[in-house]
Design a protein around this motif. Structure first.
Motif, PDB file in Angstrom:
ATOM      1  N   SER A  56       0.821  -1.203   0.000  1.00  0.00           N
ATOM      2  CA  SER A  56       0.000   0.000   0.000  1.00  0.00           C
ATOM      3  C   SER A  56       0.860   1.260   0.000  1.00  0.00           C
ATOM      4  N   ALA A  57       0.428   2.255  -0.751  1.00  0.00           N
ATOM      5  CA  ALA A  57       1.111   3.548  -0.760  1.00  0.00           C
ATOM      6  C   ALA A  57       0.950   4.252   0.587  1.00  0.00           C
ATOM      7  N   TYR A  58      -0.019   3.812   1.371  1.00  0.00           N
ATOM      8  CA  TYR A  58      -0.288   4.425   2.670  1.00  0.00           C
ATOM      9  C   TYR A  58       0.408   3.714   3.830  1.00  0.00           C
ATOM     10  N   SER A  59       1.194   2.700   3.535  1.00  0.00           N
ATOM     11  CA  SER A  59       1.876   1.981   4.613  1.00  0.00           C
ATOM     12  C   SER A  59       2.932   2.875   5.269  1.00  0.00           C
ATOM     13  N   LYS A  60       3.282   2.528   6.482  1.00  0.00           N
ATOM     14  CA  LYS A  60       4.303   3.311   7.188  1.00  0.00           C
ATOM     15  C   LYS A  60       5.639   3.261   6.451  1.00  0.00           C
ATOM     16  N   LYS A  61       5.955   2.098   5.918  1.00  0.00           N
ATOM     17  CA  LYS A  61       7.216   1.946   5.182  1.00  0.00           C
ATOM     18  C   LYS A  61       7.231   2.860   3.962  1.00  0.00           C
ATOM     19  N   ALA A  62       6.136   2.885   3.208  1.00  0.00           N
ATOM     20  CA  ALA A  62       6.058   3.747   2.024  1.00  0.00           C
ATOM     21  C   ALA A  62       6.119   5.221   2.422  1.00  0.00           C
ATOM     22  N   THR A  63       5.456   5.564   3.508  1.00  0.00           N
ATOM     23  CA  THR A  63       5.461   6.958   3.978  1.00  0.00           C
ATOM     24  C   THR A  63       6.856   7.370   4.419  1.00  0.00           C
ATOM     25  N   ARG A  64       7.553   6.468   5.102  1.00  0.00           N
ATOM     26  CA  ARG A  64       8.939   6.780   5.503  1.00  0.00           C
ATOM     27  C   ARG A  64       9.829   6.975   4.284  1.00  0.00           C
ATOM     28  N   LYS A  65       9.598   6.174   3.234  1.00  0.00           N
ATOM     29  CA  LYS A  65      10.369   6.298   1.999  1.00  0.00           C
ATOM     30  C   LYS A  65      10.127   7.665   1.356  1.00  0.00           C
ATOM     31  N   VAL A  66       8.871   8.091   1.302  1.00  0.00           N
ATOM     32  CA  VAL A  66       8.540   9.407   0.750  1.00  0.00           C
ATOM     33  C   VAL A  66       9.171  10.498   1.619  1.00  0.00           C
ATOM     34  N   ALA A  67       9.065  10.346   2.928  1.00  0.00           N
ATOM     35  CA  ALA A  67       9.637  11.340   3.839  1.00  0.00           C
ATOM     36  C   ALA A  67      11.137  11.494   3.600  1.00  0.00           C
ATOM     37  N   LYS A  68      11.817  10.375   3.455  1.00  0.00           N
ATOM     38  CA  LYS A  68      13.261  10.417   3.239  1.00  0.00           C
ATOM     39  C   LYS A  68      13.607  11.037   1.888  1.00  0.00           C
ATOM     40  N   SER A  69      12.903  10.626   0.843  1.00  0.00           N
ATOM     41  CA  SER A  69      13.229  11.120  -0.493  1.00  0.00           C
ATOM     42  C   SER A  69      12.879  12.595  -0.676  1.00  0.00           C
ATOM     43  N   GLN A  70      11.899  13.071   0.069  1.00  0.00           N
ATOM     44  CA  GLN A  70      11.471  14.467  -0.060  1.00  0.00           C
ATOM     45  C   GLN A  70      11.984  15.335   1.093  1.00  0.00           C
ATOM     46  N   THR A  71      12.788  14.736   1.967  1.00  0.00           N
ATOM     47  CA  THR A  71      13.284  15.381   3.198  1.00  0.00           C
ATOM     48  C   THR A  71      12.146  16.052   3.973  1.00  0.00           C
ATOM     49  N   LEU A  72      11.182  15.218   4.337  1.00  0.00           N
ATOM     50  CA  LEU A  72      10.016  15.651   5.105  1.00  0.00           C
ATOM     51  C   LEU A  72       9.942  14.868   6.404  1.00  0.00           C
ATOM     52  N   ASN A  73       9.184  15.389   7.353  1.00  0.00           N
ATOM     53  CA  ASN A  73       8.900  14.576   8.530  1.00  0.00           C
ATOM     54  C   ASN A  73       7.758  13.621   8.165  1.00  0.00           C
ATOM     55  N   PHE A  74       7.513  12.661   9.019  1.00  0.00           N
ATOM     56  CA  PHE A  74       6.541  11.603   8.723  1.00  0.00           C
ATOM     57  C   PHE A  74       5.151  12.188   8.487  1.00  0.00           C
ATOM     58  N   GLN A  75       4.729  13.123   9.309  1.00  0.00           N
ATOM     59  CA  GLN A  75       3.392  13.701   9.187  1.00  0.00           C
ATOM     60  C   GLN A  75       3.223  14.439   7.855  1.00  0.00           C
ATOM     61  N   ASP A  76       4.219  15.216   7.463  1.00  0.00           N
ATOM     62  CA  ASP A  76       4.147  15.920   6.180  1.00  0.00           C
ATOM     63  C   ASP A  76       4.138  14.938   5.016  1.00  0.00           C
ATOM     64  N   ALA A  77       4.876  13.850   5.149  1.00  0.00           N
ATOM     65  CA  ALA A  77       4.876  12.828   4.092  1.00  0.00           C
ATOM     66  C   ALA A  77       3.500  12.188   3.968  1.00  0.00           C
TER      67      ALA A  77
END
Length: 93
Positions: A56-77
């Protein structure tokens, strides 16, 4: 009396936090994707690939990946993922 105070406190807290959510919608976080639809399309391709792999694109793992790639915190991701999926790829889960 005590329950009334607690209820009033919870309503006040909800009203105070609402502007923060609204301001996130107008922030650079989402404006960056609004101005660059190719970025949104790229994210959609990545999310569809995850779906193809039963993830899922909404999984915590996917969200952490987006956060890292976009240099965001988890909530913003989370906000970014929700916005991109809702506006650009509603077929993604």
């Amino acid at each position: 009396m005590r329950l009334t105070f607690l209820r009033s406190a919870l309503v006040s807290l909800a009203l105070i936090s609402t502007p923060a959510l609204v301001s996130a919608a107008d922030s650079d976080l989402l404006n960056n994707v609004k101005r660059n639809p190719e970025k949104a399309k790229e994210m959609c391709r990545s999310f569809r690939q995850m779906n193809d792999n039963n993830k899922s694109a909404y999984s915590k793992k996917a969200t952490r990946k987006v956060a890292k790639s976009q240099t965001l915190n988890f909530q913003d991701a989370e906000i970014l993922v929700t916005y991109v999926v809702g506006m650009h790829c509603p077929d993604v889960r």
